[in-house]
Design a protein around this motif. Structure first.
Motif, short mmCIF file in Angstrom:
data_model
loop_
_atom_site.label_atom_id
_atom_site.label_comp_id
_atom_site.label_asym_id
_atom_site.label_seq_id
_atom_site.Cartn_x
_atom_site.Cartn_y
_atom_site.Cartn_z
N ILE A 5 0.85 -1.19 0.00
CA ILE A 5 0.00 0.00 0.00
C ILE A 5 0.89 1.25 0.00
O ILE A 5 1.77 1.39 0.86
CB ILE A 5 -0.93 0.02 1.23
CG1 ILE A 5 -1.80 -1.24 1.26
CG2 ILE A 5 -1.79 1.29 1.21
CD1 ILE A 5 -2.70 -1.41 0.07
N ILE A 6 0.67 2.13 -0.95
CA ILE A 6 1.36 3.42 -0.97
C ILE A 6 0.57 4.37 -0.07
O ILE A 6 -0.56 4.74 -0.39
CB ILE A 6 1.46 3.99 -2.40
CG1 ILE A 6 2.23 3.02 -3.30
CG2 ILE A 6 2.12 5.36 -2.39
CD1 ILE A 6 2.31 3.47 -4.76
N ASP A 7 1.16 4.72 1.05
CA ASP A 7 0.47 5.48 2.10
C ASP A 7 0.61 6.98 1.84
O ASP A 7 1.61 7.60 2.19
CB ASP A 7 1.06 5.12 3.47
CG ASP A 7 0.29 5.73 4.63
OD1 ASP A 7 -0.53 6.63 4.39
OD2 ASP A 7 0.53 5.31 5.77
N GLY A 8 -0.41 7.56 1.22
CA GLY A 8 -0.37 8.99 0.91
C GLY A 8 -0.33 9.86 2.15
O GLY A 8 0.29 10.93 2.15
N LYS A 9 -0.98 9.42 3.22
CA LYS A 9 -0.97 10.20 4.46
C LYS A 9 0.46 10.34 4.99
O LYS A 9 0.87 11.42 5.41
CB LYS A 9 -1.85 9.54 5.53
CG LYS A 9 -3.34 9.65 5.27
CD LYS A 9 -4.12 9.02 6.41
CE LYS A 9 -5.62 9.14 6.19
NZ LYS A 9 -6.39 8.49 7.28
N GLN A 10 1.21 9.24 4.97
CA GLN A 10 2.56 9.28 5.51
C GLN A 10 3.50 10.08 4.61
O GLN A 10 4.32 10.87 5.09
CB GLN A 10 3.11 7.86 5.67
CG GLN A 10 4.47 7.80 6.34
CD GLN A 10 4.47 8.45 7.71
OE1 GLN A 10 3.69 8.06 8.58
NE2 GLN A 10 5.33 9.44 7.93
N ILE A 11 3.37 9.90 3.30
CA ILE A 11 4.21 10.67 2.38
C ILE A 11 3.93 12.16 2.52
O ILE A 11 4.84 12.99 2.56
CB ILE A 11 4.00 10.20 0.92
CG1 ILE A 11 4.47 8.74 0.77
CG2 ILE A 11 4.75 11.10 -0.06
CD1 ILE A 11 4.13 8.12 -0.58
N ALA A 12 2.64 12.52 2.61
CA ALA A 12 2.26 13.92 2.79
C ALA A 12 2.82 14.47 4.09
O ALA A 12 3.32 15.60 4.15
CB ALA A 12 0.75 14.07 2.74
N ALA A 13 2.75 13.66 5.15
CA ALA A 13 3.27 14.10 6.45
C ALA A 13 4.78 14.33 6.39
O ALA A 13 5.30 15.30 6.97
CB ALA A 13 2.94 13.06 7.52
N ASP A 14 5.48 13.46 5.66
CA ASP A 14 6.93 13.62 5.53
C ASP A 14 7.27 14.93 4.80
O ASP A 14 8.18 15.66 5.21
CB ASP A 14 7.52 12.44 4.75
CG ASP A 14 7.45 11.13 5.53
OD1 ASP A 14 7.23 11.17 6.75
OD2 ASP A 14 7.59 10.06 4.89
N ILE A 15 6.54 15.21 3.72
CA ILE A 15 6.80 16.44 2.96
C ILE A 15 6.47 17.67 3.81
O ILE A 15 7.21 18.66 3.79
CB ILE A 15 5.98 16.44 1.65
CG1 ILE A 15 6.46 15.32 0.73
CG2 ILE A 15 6.12 17.80 0.93
CD1 ILE A 15 5.62 15.14 -0.52
#
Length: 295
Positions: A5-15
């Motif tokens: 699963i590509i976790d958009g929430k986590q990627i967005a949080a990292d950015i």
């Protein structure tokens, strides 16, 4: 084996954490990035979206100039507000929330925004620069898709990407961005749409499928080759009596079936959605840097 699963929430949080650090550095130089937000009318979805943007600005330290106008606001009044923001040095980005009331010409309003503050990436000048590969503010959702692919380690160079959907907001720009000669792109792109004959013939050839048609179950398992990466941009309401709201959100992909064939896949919700606001923040910070001669 089910797809990763590509976790958009986590990627967005990292950015956003990266942006928060960048904004702190700019503030040490006396620079506070500013976003001007205009909402006309009381559309519930638009109100919720704008509130989320305002909260996101506060979270990373961006100044937000919020303007909520009544639905009967005239086009002249709206254009005057856009012009004020164009001339305000505290505002680095301007966001006019769409859709606008029917009596207002959306194209005229978007055209009135200073391209140097067009953080939504919708101005014709921004679109033109993007098309020829010049530096420009990239539309937020397509940019978010590209960032998700890059940060998930998906190789796009030489890959065959099939984009399903030809909207000016997602389909056309993401296809163009993935064609460019640069990192995170260099793909061979096929752009499909509602009149494409035998859609599955094209999607089964794809290493990466980007579904942005706006219809549930546009992409089913028989349309996906083993090991493909599937990015689902769709957000659709379907009736569900078991839910308190009477509906649930689904994408354009038959998630449960497709995840058994794909190597990686984005969920709905929690996939592409969180990236859109994040890339709006990214563009606003980038605009503030450009305005102050910072690379």
């Amino acid at each position: 084996m089910s797809a990763k699963i590509i976790d958009g929430k986590q990627i967005a949080a990292d950015i956003r954490e990266e942006l928060k650090a960048e904004v702190a550095g700019l503030k040490e130089k006396g620079i506070v990035p500013g976003l001007g937000v205009i909402l006309v009318g009381a559309d519930p979805a638009s109100q919720s979206y704008v509130s989320a943007k305002e909260k996101a600005c506060e979270n990373i330290g961006i100044f937000s100039d919020d303007n909520r106008l009544p639905a009967e606001t005239s086009q002249e009044e709206l254009l005057a507000l856009v012009e004020r923001m164009n001339n305000d040095p505290k505002i680095n980005g301007i966001l006019v929330q769409l859709p606008l009331p029917k009596h207002i010409d959306e194209a005229a309003v978007l055209l009135a925004i200073d391209p140097d503050k067009d953080v939504d990436g919708f101005h014709p000048m921004s679109v033109g620069k993007m098309m020829v590969g010049e530096e420009a503010f990239l539309p937020c959702t397509p940019h978010g898709v590209v960032q998700m692919l890059m940060r998930s380690g998906v190789e796009t160079s030489g890959a065959h990407v099939v984009v399903v959907g030809r909207s000016n907001i997602v389909g056309k720009p993401v296809a163009n961005m993935l064609l460019q000669k640069k990192e995170g792109a260099n793909a061979t792109v096929t752009l499909c749409h509602t009149r494409t004959k035998d859609l599955g013939h094209h999607t089964r050839q794809a290493d990466i499928i980007i579904a942005a048609s706006g219809w549930p179950n546009t992409i089913t398992a028989d349309m996906v080759k083993e090991g493909a990466v599937v990015i689902d941009v769709g957000v659709n309401r379907v009736e569900d009596a078991s839910r308190e709201r009477g509906y649930r959100l689904v994408g354009d992909v038959d998630f449960e079936a497709v995840k058994e064939k794909a190597s990686m896949i984005t969920p709905v919700p929690g996939g592409v959605g969180p990236m859109t606001i994040t890339m709006l923040l990214f563009n606003t910070v980038e605009s503030a840097k450009r305005a102050n001669g910072i690379d």
